[in-house]
Enzyme design. Sequence first.
Site, PDB file in Angstrom:
ATOM      1  N   ALA A 124      30.945  13.714 -42.210  1.00  0.00           N
ATOM      2  CA  ALA A 124      31.435  15.091 -42.155  1.00  0.00           C
ATOM      3  C   ALA A 124      32.862  15.194 -42.684  1.00  0.00           C
ATOM      4  CB  ALA A 124      31.346  15.604 -40.718  1.00  0.00           C
ATOM      5  N   THR A 126      33.524  17.642 -45.698  1.00  0.00           N
ATOM      6  CA  THR A 126      33.707  18.948 -46.339  1.00  0.00           C
ATOM      7  C   THR A 126      33.950  20.078 -45.331  1.00  0.00           C
ATOM      8  OG1 THR A 126      32.274  18.239 -48.138  1.00  0.00           O
ATOM      9  CG2 THR A 126      32.576  20.613 -47.899  1.00  0.00           C
ATOM     10  N   SER A 132      35.940  19.647 -53.195  1.00  0.00           N
ATOM     11  CA  SER A 132      36.512  18.684 -54.159  1.00  0.00           C
ATOM     12  C   SER A 132      37.902  18.241 -53.705  1.00  0.00           C
ATOM     13  CB  SER A 132      36.623  19.328 -55.546  1.00  0.00           C
ATOM     14  OG  SER A 132      35.369  19.773 -55.983  1.00  0.00           O
ATOM     15  N   PHE A 156      28.394  22.320 -44.868  1.00  0.00           N
ATOM     16  CA  PHE A 156      27.506  21.633 -45.831  1.00  0.00           C
ATOM     17  C   PHE A 156      27.275  20.172 -45.445  1.00  0.00           C
ATOM     18  CE2 PHE A 156      29.128  24.414 -49.626  1.00  0.00           C
ATOM     19  CZ  PHE A 156      28.426  25.504 -49.140  1.00  0.00           C
ATOM     20  N   ARG A 268      -3.527  16.562 -71.497  1.00  0.00           N
ATOM     21  CA  ARG A 268      -3.525  17.950 -71.979  1.00  0.00           C
ATOM     22  C   ARG A 268      -3.729  17.991 -73.503  1.00  0.00           C
ATOM     23  NH1 ARG A 268      -4.150  23.255 -70.531  1.00  0.00           N
ATOM     24  NH2 ARG A 268      -2.832  24.632 -71.785  1.00  0.00           N
ATOM     25  N   GLN A 339       9.438  21.216 -69.458  1.00  0.00           N
ATOM     26  CA  GLN A 339       9.110  21.642 -70.820  1.00  0.00           C
ATOM     27  C   GLN A 339       7.822  20.966 -71.312  1.00  0.00           C
ATOM     28  OE1 GLN A 339      10.965  23.978 -72.052  1.00  0.00           O
ATOM     29  NE2 GLN A 339       9.979  24.177 -74.054  1.00  0.00           N
ATOM     30  N   GLY A 343       3.834  26.025 -69.389  1.00  0.00           N
ATOM     31  CA  GLY A 343       3.758  27.001 -68.298  1.00  0.00           C
ATOM     32  C   GLY A 343       3.447  26.341 -66.965  1.00  0.00           C
ATOM     33  N   GLU A 366      28.594  14.529 -52.975  1.00  0.00           N
ATOM     34  CA  GLU A 366      29.357  13.261 -53.033  1.00  0.00           C
ATOM     35  C   GLU A 366      30.317  13.231 -54.225  1.00  0.00           C
ATOM     36  OE1 GLU A 366      27.724   9.669 -51.690  1.00  0.00           O
ATOM     37  OE2 GLU A 366      26.271  10.654 -50.390  1.00  0.00           O
ATOM     38  N   THR A 368      31.503  16.297 -57.238  1.00  0.00           N
ATOM     39  CA  THR A 368      30.804  16.900 -58.384  1.00  0.00           C
ATOM     40  C   THR A 368      30.992  16.004 -59.614  1.00  0.00           C
ATOM     41  OG1 THR A 368      32.717  18.129 -59.211  1.00  0.00           O
ATOM     42  CG2 THR A 368      31.373  19.227 -57.517  1.00  0.00           C
TER      43      THR A 368
HETATM   44  C1  LIG Z   1      23.122  20.263 -50.063  1.00  0.00           C
HETATM   45  C2  LIG Z   1      24.519  19.771 -49.838  1.00  0.00           C
HETATM   46  C3  LIG Z   1      24.727  18.655 -49.054  1.00  0.00           C
HETATM   47  C4  LIG Z   1      26.041  18.194 -48.801  1.00  0.00           C
HETATM   48  N1  LIG Z   1      26.230  17.138 -47.949  1.00  0.00           N
HETATM   49  C5  LIG Z   1      27.507  16.817 -47.575  1.00  0.00           C
HETATM   50  C6  LIG Z   1      27.748  15.852 -46.542  1.00  0.00           C
HETATM   51  O1  LIG Z   1      26.812  15.251 -46.004  1.00  0.00           O
HETATM   52  N2  LIG Z   1      29.028  15.611 -46.161  1.00  0.00           N
HETATM   53  C7  LIG Z   1      30.078  16.256 -46.724  1.00  0.00           C
HETATM   54  O2  LIG Z   1      31.222  15.990 -46.314  1.00  0.00           O
HETATM   55  N3  LIG Z   1      29.888  17.166 -47.707  1.00  0.00           N
HETATM   56  C8  LIG Z   1      28.625  17.470 -48.141  1.00  0.00           C
HETATM   57  N4  LIG Z   1      28.413  18.427 -49.111  1.00  0.00           N
HETATM   58  C9  LIG Z   1      29.559  19.054 -49.747  1.00  0.00           C
HETATM   59  C10 LIG Z   1      29.723  18.673 -51.211  1.00  0.00           C
HETATM   60  O3  LIG Z   1      30.160  17.331 -51.322  1.00  0.00           O
HETATM   61  C11 LIG Z   1      30.695  19.675 -51.849  1.00  0.00           C
HETATM   62  O4  LIG Z   1      29.997  20.914 -51.911  1.00  0.00           O
HETATM   63  C12 LIG Z   1      31.139  19.244 -53.224  1.00  0.00           C
HETATM   64  O5  LIG Z   1      31.974  18.109 -53.143  1.00  0.00           O
HETATM   65  C13 LIG Z   1      31.899  20.357 -53.963  1.00  0.00           C
HETATM   66  O6  LIG Z   1      32.825  20.991 -53.154  1.00  0.00           O
HETATM   67  P1  LIG Z   1      32.839  22.610 -53.098  1.00  0.00           P
HETATM   68  O7  LIG Z   1      31.440  23.027 -52.833  1.00  0.00           O
HETATM   69  O8  LIG Z   1      33.898  23.015 -52.163  1.00  0.00           O
HETATM   70  O9  LIG Z   1      33.186  23.051 -54.575  1.00  0.00           O
HETATM   71  P2  LIG Z   1      34.685  23.264 -55.166  1.00  0.00           P
HETATM   72  O10 LIG Z   1      35.537  22.097 -54.819  1.00  0.00           O
HETATM   73  O11 LIG Z   1      35.157  24.622 -54.780  1.00  0.00           O
HETATM   74  O12 LIG Z   1      34.377  23.228 -56.732  1.00  0.00           O
HETATM   75  C14 LIG Z   1      33.820  24.360 -57.438  1.00  0.00           C
HETATM   76  C15 LIG Z   1      33.723  23.986 -58.910  1.00  0.00           C
HETATM   77  O13 LIG Z   1      35.017  23.669 -59.436  1.00  0.00           O
HETATM   78  C16 LIG Z   1      35.002  22.354 -60.002  1.00  0.00           C
HETATM   79  N5  LIG Z   1      36.304  21.727 -59.738  1.00  0.00           N
HETATM   80  C17 LIG Z   1      36.973  21.672 -58.554  1.00  0.00           C
HETATM   81  N6  LIG Z   1      38.143  21.027 -58.703  1.00  0.00           N
HETATM   82  C18 LIG Z   1      38.207  20.640 -60.016  1.00  0.00           C
HETATM   83  C19 LIG Z   1      39.151  19.926 -60.808  1.00  0.00           C
HETATM   84  N7  LIG Z   1      40.272  19.415 -60.274  1.00  0.00           N
HETATM   85  N8  LIG Z   1      38.883  19.747 -62.131  1.00  0.00           N
HETATM   86  C20 LIG Z   1      37.728  20.200 -62.676  1.00  0.00           C
HETATM   87  N9  LIG Z   1      36.795  20.879 -61.977  1.00  0.00           N
HETATM   88  C21 LIG Z   1      37.021  21.086 -60.668  1.00  0.00           C
HETATM   89  C22 LIG Z   1      33.871  21.628 -59.285  1.00  0.00           C
HETATM   90  O14 LIG Z   1      33.368  20.540 -60.072  1.00  0.00           O
HETATM   91  C23 LIG Z   1      32.859  22.749 -59.143  1.00  0.00           C
HETATM   92  O15 LIG Z   1      32.159  22.899 -60.369  1.00  0.00           O
HETATM   93  C24 LIG Z   1      27.129  18.859 -49.399  1.00  0.00           C
HETATM   94  C25 LIG Z   1      26.900  19.987 -50.198  1.00  0.00           C
HETATM   95  C26 LIG Z   1      25.622  20.454 -50.399  1.00  0.00           C
HETATM   96  C27 LIG Z   1      25.410  21.691 -51.226  1.00  0.00           C
END
Ligand SMILES: Cc1cc2nc3c(=O)[nH]c(=O)nc-3n(C[C@H](O)[C@H](O)[C@H](O)COP(=O)(O)OP(=O)(O)OC[C@H]3O[C@@H](n4cnc5c(N)ncnc54)[C@H](O)[C@@H]3O)c2cc1C
Length: 383
Positions: A124, A126, A132, A156, A268, A339, A343, A366, A368
């Site tokens: 935990a 986020t 990020s 999340f 197919r 693709q 369909g 983990e 982006t």
């Molecule tokens: C289904 C799911 C399961 C998850 N499981 C876990 C979990 O078990 N434990 C946990 O702790 N978290 C978990 N998460 C959280 C996940 O790791 C975060 O959602 C992810 O790291 C992105 O953070 P954010 O959603 O706040 O996006 P943001 O940080 O707001 O980013 C939004 C966009 O901006 C881009 N961006 C941000 N900063 C930069 C930068 N410096 N340079 C370039 N681009 C940037 C990102 O790549 C993204 O495209 C989970 C999320 C989901 C959806």
Amino acid sequence: MPHDPLTAEQREIRGLVRSLARVRIEPRAAEIDRTAEFPWDVVELFRENGLFGLMFDEEHGASVASALMTLVAIEEVAKVCATSALILAVQELGSLGIKLAGSDEQKQRFLPKLASGEWLAAYALTEAGSGSDSAALRSEARRDGDDYVLNGTKRFITNAGVAHLYIFFAKTDPAGGHDGIGAFVVEADTPGFQVGRIEPKMGIRGSTTGELLFDDCRVPAANRLGAEGEGFPLAMRILDRSRPGIAAQGLGLAQGATDYALAYAKERETFGESIAKHQLVAGMLADMETKCAAARTLLYRCAQVIDSGDDGSELTKLSAITKLFCTDVAMEVTTDAVQVLGGYGYIQEYPVERMMRDAKITQIYEGTNQIQRLVIAREMLRD
Ligand SMILES: Cc1cc2nc3c(=O)[nH]c(=O)nc-3n(C[C@H](O)[C@H](O)[C@H](O)COP(=O)(O)OP(=O)(O)OC[C@H]3O[C@@H](n4cnc5c(N)ncnc54)[C@H](O)[C@@H]3O)c2cc1C
């Protein structure tokens, strides 16, 4: 693949997981996706067959502790069901803090239950305002005698509501930055801890993703992992080690989609012959297989580095490269599989649309794939 680096014993384990996946999990995959219910039957299957034990050593009730076999198992399960594969990947993610920074007492207290699968774990980090930029988290851990009092809301979190143990990251020094963060083990039945809203989502729908609420939640100081200010570097070391699990999930999705598309393309027919004989389709299938093979080579290299005990900067860069490549391949290849089926690829009777939806999250969680690129570039500049 003509060259298989696995030993005979490792191939046997892969064979067991492959057949469990095909016989027991594949027939459940569409239903897990449709009902979005956490598959406890799959957890039971993993328990019965000792699959959680692949990530733990003998001392803690398992026998192998092999990163390679853990990743191979995740790939095999993800070929048929990405939700089920995530159960294995998150068991590793949620256990790593204890493995890497736990005291002997903490290891004895928690790892055997995680190795048998009796308990599930969660990680935990986020929060609503910090994904990020994870060091911007706002949860707090205040020392009070022999306890810590935890407050804050996580968002999340995978395994919310099904995990028995959560690794919670919080500011021990609210004015501090990266070095003012601690890591704590919180058991699910601790007073002051509650699971909040569970999110409906696009893919991996059987996995729970939810909010965790900490309201004056008191844990003994004996539940702190490492020293007070060591939580953030630990959070990053955990991710270095766990990201290959998401890479394996991505690779499994890609290979599962490729295998399905190939079988479909052979059957197919259009214009009097199988679509696999049309060169534009054959070329897509060849590209899909090539990407999977390249992804697997990277994944196995990463596993080798982990199994050799290297926990340093080579792993940070390689693990980011592997996660980035394998999960971009997952998205490209599952999209191509849709693709190839035309369909039929777009409708729910066939598994490839689910695979494409499931693949998307591997590029996001983990860290982006934009963040992976930043990590790789930072390590290149440091080299
Ligand atoms: C289904 C799911 C399961 C998850 N499981 C876990 C979990 O078990 N434990 C946990 O702790 N978290 C978990 N998460 C959280 C996940 O790791 C975060 O959602 C992810 O790291 C992105 O953070 P954010 O959603 O706040 O996006 P943001 O940080 O707001 O980013 C939004 C966009 O901006 C881009 N961006 C941000 N900063 C930069 C930068 N410096 N340079 C370039 N681009 C940037 C990102 O790549 C993204 O495209 C989970 C999320 C989901 C959806």
